[in-house]
Design an enzyme around this catalytic site. Structure first.
Site, mmCIF file in Angstrom:
data_model
loop_
_atom_site.group_PDB
_atom_site.id
_atom_site.type_symbol
_atom_site.label_atom_id
_atom_site.label_comp_id
_atom_site.label_asym_id
_atom_site.label_seq_id
_atom_site.Cartn_x
_atom_site.Cartn_y
_atom_site.Cartn_z
ATOM 1 N N ARG A 1 -1.997 -6.244 -8.577
ATOM 2 C CA ARG A 1 -0.785 -7.023 -8.314
ATOM 3 C C ARG A 1 -0.609 -8.117 -9.362
ATOM 4 N NH1 ARG A 1 -3.050 -7.960 -2.435
ATOM 5 N NH2 ARG A 1 -4.808 -8.189 -3.853
ATOM 6 N N SER B 1 -3.148 -7.554 2.927
ATOM 7 C CA SER B 1 -3.427 -7.413 4.369
ATOM 8 C C SER B 1 -3.914 -8.741 4.926
ATOM 9 C CB SER B 1 -4.501 -6.359 4.600
ATOM 10 O OG SER B 1 -4.070 -5.116 4.141
ATOM 11 N N HIS C 1 0.841 -1.200 0.000
ATOM 12 C CA HIS C 1 0.000 0.000 0.000
ATOM 13 C C HIS C 1 0.880 1.257 0.000
ATOM 14 C CE1 HIS C 1 -3.113 -2.584 2.334
ATOM 15 N NE2 HIS C 1 -3.588 -2.409 1.111
ATOM 16 N N LYS D 1 -16.898 -7.323 4.957
ATOM 17 C CA LYS D 1 -15.668 -8.085 5.203
ATOM 18 C C LYS D 1 -15.609 -8.767 6.559
ATOM 19 C CE LYS D 1 -12.181 -7.056 1.988
ATOM 20 N NZ LYS D 1 -10.757 -6.826 1.809
HETATM 21 O O1 PNS Z 1 -8.852 -2.981 0.172
HETATM 22 P P1 PNS Z 1 -10.106 -3.525 -0.419
HETATM 23 O O2 PNS Z 1 -10.863 -4.288 0.622
HETATM 24 O O3 PNS Z 1 -9.859 -4.316 -1.671
HETATM 25 O O4 PNS Z 1 -11.028 -2.274 -0.833
HETATM 26 C C1 PNS Z 1 -12.299 -2.449 -1.418
HETATM 27 C C2 PNS Z 1 -13.061 -1.101 -1.454
HETATM 28 C C3 PNS Z 1 -13.173 -0.528 -0.056
HETATM 29 C C4 PNS Z 1 -12.315 -0.129 -2.332
HETATM 30 C C5 PNS Z 1 -14.478 -1.377 -2.065
HETATM 31 O O5 PNS Z 1 -15.096 -2.398 -1.340
HETATM 32 C C6 PNS Z 1 -15.354 -0.124 -2.066
HETATM 33 O O6 PNS Z 1 -15.189 0.734 -2.876
HETATM 34 N N1 PNS Z 1 -16.307 -0.047 -1.100
HETATM 35 C C7 PNS Z 1 -17.223 1.064 -0.978
HETATM 36 C C8 PNS Z 1 -18.645 0.671 -1.353
HETATM 37 C C9 PNS Z 1 -18.885 0.818 -2.845
HETATM 38 O O7 PNS Z 1 -18.760 1.861 -3.426
HETATM 39 N N2 PNS Z 1 -19.251 -0.317 -3.482
HETATM 40 C C10 PNS Z 1 -19.525 -0.393 -4.893
HETATM 41 C C11 PNS Z 1 -18.291 -0.792 -5.663
HETATM 42 S S1 PNS Z 1 -18.647 -1.016 -7.383
#
Ligand code: PNS
Length: 173
Positions: free
Chosen positions: A93, A131, A19, A43
């Site tokens: 990645r 993570s 990150h 999650k």
């Molecule tokens: O680190 P991560 O867990 O891969 O991050 C995922 C994250 C937080 C970026 C994604 O779950 C997100 O954008 N969540 C907010 C809710 C949202 O907008 N959902 C619609 C996505 S199309």
């Protein structure tokens, strides 16, 4: 010239060297970069609270003047608009990340065409790092050297020890 504000969203539970590599790359490319920690309800139980994750990220990005750390709830695109951000930064990645990232980027674009998703590759030594894997290695007592900053490693170890102590004491009741 346009002022490009990008959001780097994620769970950051905890922040890894991968990150931080991406944050450094993003801070060179964008005028401002907001690292946004999601209150991610899908999650399950997180290892660190939002406040703890924020504290670690703030400490680890303090030397980058155009980077700030925030938290958000709800739709990412709504948060982007509220911050006048024009881009979302995500790291890719391996090929396995691509499908999910493509779906998210296209869905976000459908909901909010004013926000572009920009993908960047972390340094190759972080291409297998996540993570989730850091939490698993820590729970099983493995080494975290090179995967997370020293301060984060210490916090992860403390947290695992605390959780272990709570579990042991509830089992004894
Ligand atoms: O680190 P991560 O867990 O891969 O991050 C995922 C994250 C937080 C970026 C994604 O779950 C997100 O954008 N969540 C907010 C809710 C949202 O907008 N959902 C619609 C996505 S199309």
């Amino acid at each position: 010239m346009k002022d490009i504000v990008a959001i780097y969203p994620g769970s950051f539970d905890p922040v890894t060297n991968g990150h931080l590599d991406l944050i450094r790359r993003g801070s060179k490319l964008f005028d401002r970069l907001i690292v946004a920690i999601a209150r991610n309800l899908d999650k399950g139980e997180a290892l660190f609270s939002l406040a703890e994750r924020r504290e670690m990220l703030v400490a680890m990005t303090s030397e980058l003047d155009n980077v700030c750390v925030d938290t958000f709830e709800g739709l990412l695109v709504a948060y982007c608009i509220s911050k006048n951000a024009n881009a979302v930064l995500r790291g890719i990645r391996a090929v396995s990340d691509y499908e999910f990232e493509l779906q998210m980027a296209l869905m976000n674009r459908k909901m909010e065409p004013r926000v572009e998703t920009v993908f960047m590759m972390p340094a190759e030594q972080y291409s297998y790092l996540s993570s989730r894997i850091v939490r698993e290695i820590a729970r099983l007592g493995g080494p975290l050297t090179g995967l997370v900053p020293n301060m984060v490693e210490e916090r992860v170890r403390q947290k695992i020890a605390q959780t272990h102590a709570v579990h042991t004491s509830t089992h004894l009741l």
